[in-house]
Design an enzyme around this catalytic site. Structure first.
Site, short mmCIF file in Angstrom:
data_model
loop_
_atom_site.label_atom_id
_atom_site.label_comp_id
_atom_site.label_asym_id
_atom_site.label_seq_id
_atom_site.Cartn_x
_atom_site.Cartn_y
_atom_site.Cartn_z
N TYR A 170 2.80 17.32 -28.07
CA TYR A 170 1.72 16.98 -29.17
C TYR A 170 0.38 17.23 -28.51
O TYR A 170 -0.44 17.99 -29.07
CB TYR A 170 1.72 15.35 -29.61
CG TYR A 170 0.73 15.26 -30.41
CD1 TYR A 170 0.63 15.72 -31.71
CD2 TYR A 170 -0.26 14.14 -30.11
CE1 TYR A 170 -0.49 15.41 -32.68
CE2 TYR A 170 -1.45 14.01 -30.79
CZ TYR A 170 -1.73 14.62 -32.08
OH TYR A 170 -2.56 14.09 -33.00
N LYS A 199 -2.48 20.09 -29.40
CA LYS A 199 -4.13 19.60 -29.52
C LYS A 199 -4.94 20.42 -28.55
O LYS A 199 -6.20 20.66 -28.94
CB LYS A 199 -4.12 17.99 -29.62
CG LYS A 199 -3.57 17.54 -31.02
CD LYS A 199 -4.10 17.97 -32.13
CE LYS A 199 -3.78 17.32 -33.20
NZ LYS A 199 -4.46 17.85 -34.73
N PHE A 238 0.14 8.20 -39.62
CA PHE A 238 0.43 9.23 -38.35
C PHE A 238 1.63 8.65 -37.44
O PHE A 238 2.20 9.34 -36.97
CB PHE A 238 -0.78 9.23 -37.56
CG PHE A 238 -0.91 9.81 -36.10
CD1 PHE A 238 -0.94 11.34 -36.28
CD2 PHE A 238 -0.80 9.53 -35.03
CE1 PHE A 238 -0.84 11.92 -34.87
CE2 PHE A 238 -0.51 9.76 -34.00
CZ PHE A 238 -0.45 11.15 -33.83
P1 NDP Z 1 -1.19 11.30 -41.92
O1 NDP Z 1 0.29 11.55 -41.66
O2 NDP Z 1 -1.61 10.26 -42.78
O3 NDP Z 1 -1.50 12.47 -42.76
C1 NDP Z 1 -1.25 13.84 -42.29
C2 NDP Z 1 -1.44 14.83 -43.35
O4 NDP Z 1 -0.99 16.32 -43.01
C3 NDP Z 1 -0.71 14.55 -44.57
O5 NDP Z 1 -1.69 14.74 -45.71
C4 NDP Z 1 0.68 15.90 -44.70
O6 NDP Z 1 0.63 16.07 -46.07
C5 NDP Z 1 -0.29 16.95 -43.98
N1 NDP Z 1 0.87 17.52 -43.57
C6 NDP Z 1 1.80 17.25 -42.42
N2 NDP Z 1 2.49 18.42 -42.12
C7 NDP Z 1 2.18 19.46 -43.26
C8 NDP Z 1 2.63 20.50 -43.39
N3 NDP Z 1 3.75 21.16 -42.90
N4 NDP Z 1 2.05 21.37 -44.51
C9 NDP Z 1 1.12 20.80 -45.31
N5 NDP Z 1 0.59 19.58 -44.88
C10 NDP Z 1 0.93 19.01 -43.98
O7 NDP Z 1 -2.13 11.61 -40.48
P2 NDP Z 1 -3.59 11.44 -40.16
O8 NDP Z 1 -4.34 11.29 -41.17
O9 NDP Z 1 -3.69 10.53 -39.07
O10 NDP Z 1 -3.63 12.95 -39.41
C11 NDP Z 1 -4.41 13.79 -39.78
C12 NDP Z 1 -4.87 14.82 -38.77
O11 NDP Z 1 -5.53 13.97 -37.75
C13 NDP Z 1 -3.57 15.27 -38.00
O12 NDP Z 1 -3.92 16.74 -37.51
C14 NDP Z 1 -3.45 14.48 -36.78
O13 NDP Z 1 -2.85 15.19 -35.55
C15 NDP Z 1 -4.91 14.17 -36.36
N6 NDP Z 1 -5.19 12.95 -35.52
C16 NDP Z 1 -4.71 11.73 -36.10
C17 NDP Z 1 -4.98 10.73 -35.24
C18 NDP Z 1 -4.56 9.26 -35.62
O14 NDP Z 1 -4.42 8.43 -34.71
N7 NDP Z 1 -4.17 9.04 -36.78
C19 NDP Z 1 -5.98 10.86 -33.97
C20 NDP Z 1 -6.11 11.99 -33.71
C21 NDP Z 1 -5.93 12.94 -34.35
P3 NDP Z 1 2.27 16.36 -46.72
O15 NDP Z 1 3.03 15.27 -45.91
O16 NDP Z 1 1.85 15.71 -48.10
O17 NDP Z 1 2.59 17.51 -46.56
C1 8X3 Z 2 -3.42 11.03 -32.15
C2 8X3 Z 2 -3.83 10.06 -31.28
O1 8X3 Z 2 -3.49 8.92 -28.91
O2 8X3 Z 2 -1.86 9.25 -30.54
O3 8X3 Z 2 -3.89 12.13 -31.96
O4 8X3 Z 2 -2.48 11.26 -29.35
S1 8X3 Z 2 -2.80 9.94 -29.91
#
Ligand code: NDP
Ligand code: 8X3
Length: 250
Positions: free
Chosen positions: A151, A155, A188
């Protein structure tokens, strides 16, 4: 103004869509879950009187990405802001024990999916003479933590691509920004732990994690700087988190 958001069915992408909608922007919302897209589109159009287009596709499938974007009307191809948000972590295992299917899912979504989308939409922006690409990275793109190996690698790739695309798109008046969050409470961790909600809850136990709305606010602010100002990179963490692994739990 028209904003294209990948992964708008949940978490950060969904909150960001709402924030832009509240401010009168038209939207293209995407994700794999059609029912959620249909419901969200209906709600946004009713509440905010904006135009919403939903596109259901998997960012890992280049043919799906291409045909979804090609299907847009000429008007909807004038995308002002692309938010590359769709992404996920799958698993939390050592390099010697990690599941190959988890690795492939993360690499295909977080790196290749972002690339497929960016290649097509950056060309539309070039035609349009302007644009702004906002990449959702992570603290995991700045640091590496135990068992985060793949992961974190994906990133870190987003971090490199963010810098690379800013250079390549410089001559085309396209801004490129990375938003790198720490812990945000969304779906997530449920996704990371293959649906294990109890294990996911423990990640945020004893601290106030960021809310997806906090990231949406930041994205909206970045997107609304004057034309001559670009925010290159932001790291945003909960007050109770100092690094990927230093967390103040009560
Ligand atoms: P969620 O799981 O709540 O949302 C993820 C979104 O990505 C969903 O809308 C999902 O839609 C979509 N998605 C995942 N896989 C696919 C795919 N193959 N095709 C199309 N859409 C896809 O997580 P977050 O909102 O937390 O995550 C959003 C971003 O933020 C990610 O890139 C994550 O790595 C990043 N992030 C999150 C953090 C956290 O702590 N939550 C911290 C740092 C970064 P669907 O399943 O309908 O396809
Ligand atoms: C999501 C935050 O700390 O789980 O990108 O990697 S962490």
């Amino acid at each position: 103004m028209l904003v294209f958001i990948t992964g708008a069915t949940s978490g950060i992408g969904k909150s960001t869509a709402k924030k832009f909608a509240q401010n009168g922007y038209d939207l293209i919302i995407t994700g794999r879950r059609q029912e959620r897209l249909t419901e969200f589109k209906k709600q946004l159009e009713a509440d905010y009187k904006i135009k919403v287009t939903d596109l259901c596709f998997d960012v890992r499938q280049v043919a799906e990405v291409e045909s979804a974007i090609k299907s847009l009307s000429e008007e909807n191809k004038k995308i002002d802001i692309l938010i590359n948000n769709a992404g996920l972590a799958a698993g939390l295992s050592s390099i010697q024990e990690g599941e190959l299917s988890h690795w492939e899912r993360m690499i295909d979504t977080n790196i290749k999916g972002l690339l497929y989308t960016t290649r097509i939409i950056s060309n539309l922006m070039i035609k349009n003479g302007k644009g702004h690409i906002i990449n959702i990275g992570s603290v995991a793109g700045k640091e590496v933590y135990a068992n985060g190996n793949v992961y974190c690698a994906t990133k870190h790739a987003v971090d490199a691509l963010n810098k690379g695309m800013r250079i390549d798109l410089l001559a085309h008046n396209i801004k490129v920004t990375a938003i790198n969050p720490g812990m945000v409470e969304t779906e997530f961790s449920i996704v990371r732990f293959d649906g294990d909600e109890e294990r996911a809850k423990k990640v945020y136990m004893g601290l106030q994690a960021l809310k997806p709305e906090d990231i949406a606010e930041t994205i909206f602010w970045v997107a609304n700087r004057p034309a001559h100002v670009n925010i290159n990179d932001i790291i945003i963490m909960p007050t109770a988190q100092a690094s990927a692994t230093n967390v103040n739990r009560k």
